[in-house]
Design a protein around this motif. Structure first.
Motif, PDB file in Angstrom:
ATOM      1  N   MET A  49       0.832  -1.196   0.000  1.00  0.00           N
ATOM      2  CA  MET A  49       0.000   0.000   0.000  1.00  0.00           C
ATOM      3  C   MET A  49       0.866   1.244   0.000  1.00  0.00           C
ATOM      4  N   GLY A  50       0.453   2.246  -0.756  1.00  0.00           N
ATOM      5  CA  GLY A  50       1.151   3.527  -0.729  1.00  0.00           C
ATOM      6  C   GLY A  50       0.920   4.230   0.595  1.00  0.00           C
ATOM      7  N   ARG A  51       1.857   5.096   0.964  1.00  0.00           N
ATOM      8  CA  ARG A  51       1.773   5.817   2.247  1.00  0.00           C
ATOM      9  C   ARG A  51       0.465   6.595   2.374  1.00  0.00           C
ATOM     10  N   LYS A  52      -0.010   7.172   1.264  1.00  0.00           N
ATOM     11  CA  LYS A  52      -1.213   8.020   1.358  1.00  0.00           C
ATOM     12  C   LYS A  52      -2.458   7.184   1.640  1.00  0.00           C
ATOM     13  N   THR A  53      -2.532   6.018   1.019  1.00  0.00           N
ATOM     14  CA  THR A  53      -3.676   5.131   1.308  1.00  0.00           C
ATOM     15  C   THR A  53      -3.606   4.652   2.748  1.00  0.00           C
ATOM     16  N   PHE A  54      -2.410   4.328   3.226  1.00  0.00           N
ATOM     17  CA  PHE A  54      -2.237   3.921   4.624  1.00  0.00           C
ATOM     18  C   PHE A  54      -2.759   5.030   5.550  1.00  0.00           C
ATOM     19  N   GLU A  55      -2.380   6.268   5.250  1.00  0.00           N
ATOM     20  CA  GLU A  55      -2.823   7.373   6.113  1.00  0.00           C
ATOM     21  C   GLU A  55      -4.338   7.565   6.028  1.00  0.00           C
ATOM     22  N   THR A  56      -4.908   7.330   4.832  1.00  0.00           N
ATOM     23  CA  THR A  56      -6.374   7.424   4.706  1.00  0.00           C
ATOM     24  C   THR A  56      -7.033   6.364   5.596  1.00  0.00           C
ATOM     25  N   VAL A  57      -6.507   5.137   5.548  1.00  0.00           N
ATOM     26  CA  VAL A  57      -7.126   4.044   6.315  1.00  0.00           C
ATOM     27  C   VAL A  57      -7.016   4.309   7.818  1.00  0.00           C
TER      28      VAL A  57
ATOM     29  N   PHE B 251       2.351  -4.006   3.791  1.00  0.00           N
ATOM     30  CA  PHE B 251       3.657  -3.430   3.499  1.00  0.00           C
ATOM     31  C   PHE B 251       3.419  -2.035   2.936  1.00  0.00           C
ATOM     32  N   VAL B 252       3.811  -1.029   3.702  1.00  0.00           N
ATOM     33  CA  VAL B 252       3.552   0.359   3.301  1.00  0.00           C
ATOM     34  C   VAL B 252       4.792   0.932   2.630  1.00  0.00           C
ATOM     35  N   LEU B 253       4.601   1.447   1.416  1.00  0.00           N
ATOM     36  CA  LEU B 253       5.716   2.049   0.681  1.00  0.00           C
ATOM     37  C   LEU B 253       5.806   3.525   1.020  1.00  0.00           C
ATOM     38  N   SER B 254       6.988   3.961   1.423  1.00  0.00           N
ATOM     39  CA  SER B 254       7.184   5.385   1.687  1.00  0.00           C
ATOM     40  C   SER B 254       8.671   5.710   1.755  1.00  0.00           C
ATOM     41  N   ASN B 255       8.995   6.886   1.217  1.00  0.00           N
ATOM     42  CA  ASN B 255      10.355   7.410   1.400  1.00  0.00           C
ATOM     43  C   ASN B 255      10.378   8.460   2.501  1.00  0.00           C
ATOM     44  N   THR B 256       9.206   8.873   2.971  1.00  0.00           N
ATOM     45  CA  THR B 256       9.172   9.971   3.949  1.00  0.00           C
ATOM     46  C   THR B 256       8.779   9.520   5.357  1.00  0.00           C
ATOM     47  N   LEU B 257       7.955   8.474   5.445  1.00  0.00           N
ATOM     48  CA  LEU B 257       7.491   8.012   6.758  1.00  0.00           C
ATOM     49  C   LEU B 257       8.682   7.411   7.498  1.00  0.00           C
ATOM     50  N   LYS B 258       8.906   7.863   8.726  1.00  0.00           N
ATOM     51  CA  LYS B 258      10.079   7.386   9.464  1.00  0.00           C
ATOM     52  C   LYS B 258       9.767   6.112  10.233  1.00  0.00           C
ATOM     53  N   GLU B 259       8.570   6.071  10.792  1.00  0.00           N
ATOM     54  CA  GLU B 259       8.204   4.848  11.500  1.00  0.00           C
ATOM     55  C   GLU B 259       6.708   4.615  11.475  1.00  0.00           C
ATOM     56  N   ILE B 260       6.353   3.378  11.744  1.00  0.00           N
ATOM     57  CA  ILE B 260       4.946   2.965  11.770  1.00  0.00           C
ATOM     58  C   ILE B 260       4.413   3.237  13.184  1.00  0.00           C
ATOM     59  N   PRO B 261       3.196   3.797  13.302  1.00  0.00           N
ATOM     60  CA  PRO B 261       2.653   4.036  14.648  1.00  0.00           C
ATOM     61  C   PRO B 261       2.694   2.748  15.487  1.00  0.00           C
ATOM     62  N   ILE B 262       3.001   2.923  16.768  1.00  0.00           N
ATOM     63  CA  ILE B 262       3.289   1.760  17.626  1.00  0.00           C
ATOM     64  C   ILE B 262       2.148   0.748  17.664  1.00  0.00           C
TER      65      ILE B 262
END
Ligand SMILES: NC(=O)c1ccc[n+]([C@@H]2O[C@H](COP(=O)([O-])OP(=O)(O)OC[C@H]3O[C@@H](n4cnc5c(N)ncnc54)[C@H](OP(=O)(O)O)[C@@H]3O)[C@@H](O)[C@H]2O)c1
Length: 183
Positions: free
Chosen positions: A56-64, A78-89
């Motif tokens: 999933m792209g980062r933007k769809t992840f954030e939408t969900v 599996f979230v694709l991103s070059n900007t997201l530093k970490e996944i929420p705990i």
């Protein structure tokens, strides 16, 4: 060439008649514009049962995660991103951050044992199509013209032929076409 890599990449997505996946404000409320009193899942559960994981792209992840619902996936995402530093705990163990070329990403996911993948997010799907890495697409059309927003498709380096496998109509209003890549 990389048959295994592309054979297992599936799209299941809804668009407006004019081919948008989100409206001008990034909204997706229009996806529910047709009354669905029986909560018909329109093939989603059958599709989802066949996949091992999501890409999933980062933007769809954030939408969900912004939706007012519990985390909806019981398979690894599996979230694709070059900007997201970490996944929420609260998503640790369920969501994994990935970056790199698509082939590198797919190889890493396959090494973990996940092959049948659900590819989601406009940019992400377009990137996969640009490299001819999509094998199956289930495209559901909601009868609305949004007039603008995020398009599902964009220009490709080459034409890609698909074969129509099946068409279904849901709620007397919504068409769903299942396409398979024809090589
Ligand atoms: N209609 C539907 O059924 C449906 C389904 C899914 C989504 N949507 C909607 O579509 C919109 C999201 O689509 P979108 O086109 O904006 O984007 P998207 O594909 O969800 O996310 C794009 C982001 O993914 C990251 N990315 C993509 N490929 C990458 C790669 N190879 N390596 C590293 N990062 C990569 C980048 O994140 P960074 O910028 O962080 O690097 C990029 O900005 C949302 O509004 C969502 O609600 C609709």
């Amino acid at each position: 060439m990389h048959t295994t890599i592309y054979k297992n990449n599936n799209v299941f997505i809804a668009t407006s008649i004019d081919g948008y996946i989100a409206d001008r404000n990034g909204g997706i409320d229009w996806l529910n514009s047709i009354p669905n009193p029986g909560n018909d899942d329109m093939g989603y559960v059958e599709f989802f049962n066949k996949i091992d994981g999501l890409v999933m792209g980062r933007k769809t992840f954030e939408t969900v995660i912004g939706l007012d619902v519990d985390w909806p996936y019981d398979k690894p995402v599996f979230v694709l991103s070059n900007t997201l530093k970490e996944i929420p705990i609260n998503h640790h163990g369920k969501v994994f951050l990935m970056k790199g070329t698509l082939i590198e990403i797919l190889n890493q996911i396959h090494k973990k044992g996940f092959y049948q993948l659900y590819i989601d997010g406009g940019t992400t799907i377009r990137n996969f199509l640009k490299e001819d890495l999509i094998d199956k697409m289930v495209l559901t059309t909601i009868p609305i013209l949004l007039g603008g927003g995020s398009s599902l498709f964009s220009e490709l380096p080459n034409e890609l032929k698909f074969e129509l496998i099946e068409t279904k109509i849901y709620l007397n209003q919504i068409t769903q076409n299942y396409y398979k890549r024809k090589k």
